[in-house]
Design a protein around this motif. Structure first.
Motif, PDB file in Angstrom:
ATOM      1  N   THR A  23       0.838  -1.207   0.000  1.00 46.58           N
ATOM      2  CA  THR A  23       0.000   0.000   0.000  1.00 46.58           C
ATOM      3  C   THR A  23       0.871   1.255   0.000  1.00 46.58           C
ATOM      4  O   THR A  23       0.526   2.243  -0.646  1.00 46.58           O
ATOM      5  N   GLY A  24       2.007   1.205   0.692  1.00 43.90           N
ATOM      6  CA  GLY A  24       2.905   2.357   0.713  1.00 43.90           C
ATOM      7  C   GLY A  24       3.517   2.641  -0.639  1.00 43.90           C
ATOM      8  O   GLY A  24       3.553   3.795  -1.082  1.00 43.90           O
ATOM      9  N   ILE A  25       4.002   1.617  -1.309  1.00 50.88           N
ATOM     10  CA  ILE A  25       4.630   1.799  -2.628  1.00 50.88           C
ATOM     11  C   ILE A  25       3.600   2.242  -3.663  1.00 50.88           C
ATOM     12  O   ILE A  25       3.848   3.160  -4.454  1.00 50.88           O
ATOM     13  N   LEU A  26       2.428   1.603  -3.673  1.00 52.71           N
ATOM     14  CA  LEU A  26       1.429   1.907  -4.700  1.00 52.71           C
ATOM     15  C   LEU A  26       0.549   3.107  -4.352  1.00 52.71           C
ATOM     16  O   LEU A  26      -0.235   3.552  -5.181  1.00 52.71           O
ATOM     17  N   GLY A  27       0.658   3.614  -3.133  1.00 53.65           N
ATOM     18  CA  GLY A  27      -0.157   4.765  -2.741  1.00 53.65           C
ATOM     19  C   GLY A  27      -1.620   4.403  -2.531  1.00 53.65           C
ATOM     20  O   GLY A  27      -2.501   5.196  -2.847  1.00 53.65           O
ATOM     21  N   LEU A  28      -1.868   3.225  -1.987  1.00 52.47           N
ATOM     22  CA  LEU A  28      -3.232   2.748  -1.756  1.00 52.47           C
ATOM     23  C   LEU A  28      -3.636   2.944  -0.297  1.00 52.47           C
ATOM     24  O   LEU A  28      -2.775   3.074   0.575  1.00 52.47           O
ATOM     25  N   PRO A  29      -4.937   2.927  -0.006  1.00 56.69           N
ATOM     26  CA  PRO A  29      -5.380   2.985   1.396  1.00 56.69           C
ATOM     27  C   PRO A  29      -4.850   1.791   2.183  1.00 56.69           C
ATOM     28  O   PRO A  29      -4.532   0.748   1.602  1.00 56.69           O
ATOM     29  N   PRO A  30      -4.769   1.924   3.503  1.00 59.84           N
ATOM     30  CA  PRO A  30      -4.290   0.804   4.324  1.00 59.84           C
ATOM     31  C   PRO A  30      -5.141  -0.454   4.114  1.00 59.84           C
ATOM     32  O   PRO A  30      -6.326  -0.377   3.786  1.00 59.84           O
ATOM     33  N   ALA A  31      -4.496  -1.588   4.348  1.00 63.82           N
ATOM     34  CA  ALA A  31      -5.196  -2.877   4.239  1.00 63.82           C
ATOM     35  C   ALA A  31      -6.279  -2.965   5.301  1.00 63.82           C
ATOM     36  O   ALA A  31      -6.184  -2.356   6.363  1.00 63.82           O
ATOM     37  N   ARG A  32      -7.299  -3.757   4.989  1.00 65.78           N
ATOM     38  CA  ARG A  32      -8.389  -3.977   5.947  1.00 65.78           C
ATOM     39  C   ARG A  32      -8.361  -5.438   6.387  1.00 65.78           C
ATOM     40  O   ARG A  32      -7.932  -6.324   5.659  1.00 65.78           O
ATOM     41  N   ARG A  33      -8.822  -5.668   7.597  1.00 63.25           N
ATOM     42  CA  ARG A  33      -8.859  -7.021   8.150  1.00 63.25           C
ATOM     43  C   ARG A  33     -10.111  -7.738   7.663  1.00 63.25           C
ATOM     44  O   ARG A  33     -11.210  -7.191   7.666  1.00 63.25           O
ATOM     45  N   PHE A  34      -9.959  -8.982   7.223  1.00 63.10           N
ATOM     46  CA  PHE A  34     -11.071  -9.865   6.890  1.00 63.10           C
ATOM     47  C   PHE A  34     -10.690 -11.244   7.391  1.00 63.10           C
ATOM     48  O   PHE A  34      -9.830 -11.913   6.797  1.00 63.10           O
ATOM     49  N   PHE A  35     -11.261 -11.641   8.515  1.00 62.10           N
ATOM     50  CA  PHE A  35     -10.895 -12.882   9.200  1.00 62.10           C
ATOM     51  C   PHE A  35      -9.384 -12.910   9.417  1.00 62.10           C
ATOM     52  O   PHE A  35      -8.840 -11.997  10.015  1.00 62.10           O
ATOM     53  N   HIS A  36      -8.699 -13.910   8.902  1.00 64.69           N
ATOM     54  CA  HIS A  36      -7.258 -14.027   9.119  1.00 64.69           C
ATOM     55  C   HIS A  36      -6.433 -13.427   7.974  1.00 64.69           C
ATOM     56  O   HIS A  36      -5.242 -13.661   7.880  1.00 64.69           O
ATOM     57  N   PHE A  37      -7.065 -12.647   7.121  1.00 61.28           N
ATOM     58  CA  PHE A  37      -6.383 -11.985   6.007  1.00 61.28           C
ATOM     59  C   PHE A  37      -6.243 -10.490   6.275  1.00 61.28           C
ATOM     60  O   PHE A  37      -7.092  -9.889   6.919  1.00 61.28           O
ATOM     61  N   LEU A  38      -5.208  -9.893   5.702  1.00 59.88           N
ATOM     62  CA  LEU A  38      -5.141  -8.451   5.538  1.00 59.88           C
ATOM     63  C   LEU A  38      -5.361  -8.212   4.056  1.00 59.88           C
ATOM     64  O   LEU A  38      -4.620  -8.729   3.216  1.00 59.88           O
ATOM     65  N   VAL A  39      -6.379  -7.455   3.723  1.00 56.15           N
ATOM     66  CA  VAL A  39      -6.830  -7.317   2.342  1.00 56.15           C
ATOM     67  C   VAL A  39      -6.440  -5.946   1.790  1.00 56.15           C
ATOM     68  O   VAL A  39      -6.780  -4.911   2.376  1.00 56.15           O
ATOM     69  N   VAL A  40      -5.751  -5.960   0.658  1.00 49.19           N
ATOM     70  CA  VAL A  40      -5.416  -4.740  -0.066  1.00 49.19           C
ATOM     71  C   VAL A  40      -6.339  -4.677  -1.276  1.00 49.19           C
ATOM     72  O   VAL A  40      -6.316  -5.557  -2.141  1.00 49.19           O
ATOM     73  N   ASP A  41      -7.169  -3.647  -1.295  1.00 45.20           N
ATOM     74  CA  ASP A  41      -8.119  -3.464  -2.391  1.00 45.20           C
ATOM     75  C   ASP A  41      -7.484  -2.634  -3.498  1.00 45.20           C
ATOM     76  O   ASP A  41      -6.932  -1.559  -3.245  1.00 45.20           O
ATOM     77  N   LEU A  42      -7.567  -3.141  -4.726  1.00 42.67           N
ATOM     78  CA  LEU A  42      -7.078  -2.422  -5.890  1.00 42.67           C
ATOM     79  C   LEU A  42      -8.225  -1.641  -6.519  1.00 42.67           C
ATOM     80  O   LEU A  42      -9.400  -1.922  -6.261  1.00 42.67           O
ATOM     81  N   ASP A  43      -7.903  -0.708  -7.372  1.00 38.39           N
ATOM     82  CA  ASP A  43      -8.909   0.180  -7.952  1.00 38.39           C
ATOM     83  C   ASP A  43      -9.884  -0.513  -8.894  1.00 38.39           C
ATOM     84  O   ASP A  43     -10.952   0.016  -9.171  1.00 38.39           O
ATOM     85  N   ASN A  44      -9.540  -1.706  -9.397  1.00 39.67           N
ATOM     86  CA  ASN A  44     -10.419  -2.396 -10.341  1.00 39.67           C
ATOM     87  C   ASN A  44     -11.300  -3.452  -9.667  1.00 39.67           C
ATOM     88  O   ASN A  44     -11.871  -4.300 -10.330  1.00 39.67           O
ATOM     89  N   GLY A  45     -11.389  -3.400  -8.320  1.00 43.07           N
ATOM     90  CA  GLY A  45     -12.250  -4.331  -7.608  1.00 43.07           C
ATOM     91  C   GLY A  45     -11.587  -5.642  -7.217  1.00 43.07           C
ATOM     92  O   GLY A  45     -12.192  -6.460  -6.526  1.00 43.07           O
ATOM     93  N   VAL A  46     -10.369  -5.868  -7.636  1.00 39.61           N
ATOM     94  CA  VAL A  46      -9.621  -7.069  -7.262  1.00 39.61           C
ATOM     95  C   VAL A  46      -8.916  -6.795  -5.936  1.00 39.61           C
ATOM     96  O   VAL A  46      -8.486  -5.672  -5.680  1.00 39.61           O
TER      97      VAL A  46
END
Length: 127
Positions: A23-46
């Motif tokens: 997220t730091g390199i790509l300039g994205l919002p911080p990851a969000r927690r989903f169960f045991h994952f940390l999820v990084v959301d990309l701009d295209n919904g992936v």
């Protein structure tokens, strides 16, 4: 509905470190927690779902299509962190940027050794 990639799991040894790096390199919002994952959301919904394991990580390649305006900011963040980068996947052109298909791109490693790529034009798009 057609076929679209929804998410993929990124195996890592320290999910907070790995997600923060991306997220730091790509300039994205911080990851969000989903169960045991940390999820990084990309701009295209992936999403990239970071999953922490002990032991050896099977290394993968992740390529990110970015805008020309985003390229300079991402490149500056890679330089500011002193990261190694290459213009080619064989790592024979260090500290160079590729200009494939009339765009710009480069490769670099994440904290676990996954081979990341940013590019401004999809391969085969001409230019």
């Amino acid at each position: 509905m057609g076929v679209a990639l929804n998410h993929t799991i990124v195996w890592c040894n320290d999910q907070q470190k790995s997600a923060d790096f991306l997220t730091g390199i790509l300039g994205l919002p911080p990851a969000r927690r989903f169960f045991h994952f940390l999820v990084v959301d990309l701009d295209n919904g992936v999403s990239l779902d970071f999953y922490q394991i002990e032991g050896e990580i099977r290394l993968q390649h992740y390529a990110f299509l970015i805008g020309e305006d985003d390229f300079d900011a991402i490149y500056a963040r890679v330089l500011a962190r002193g990261l190694d980068y290459w213009a080619d996947p064989m790592r024979q052109r260090p500290k160079e940027i590729s200009h494939n298909d009339g765009g710009r791109g480069f490769y670099f490693d994440d904290p676990d050794g996954h081979f990341l790529e940013v590019l401004t034009r999809p391969y085969g798009s001409g230019g």
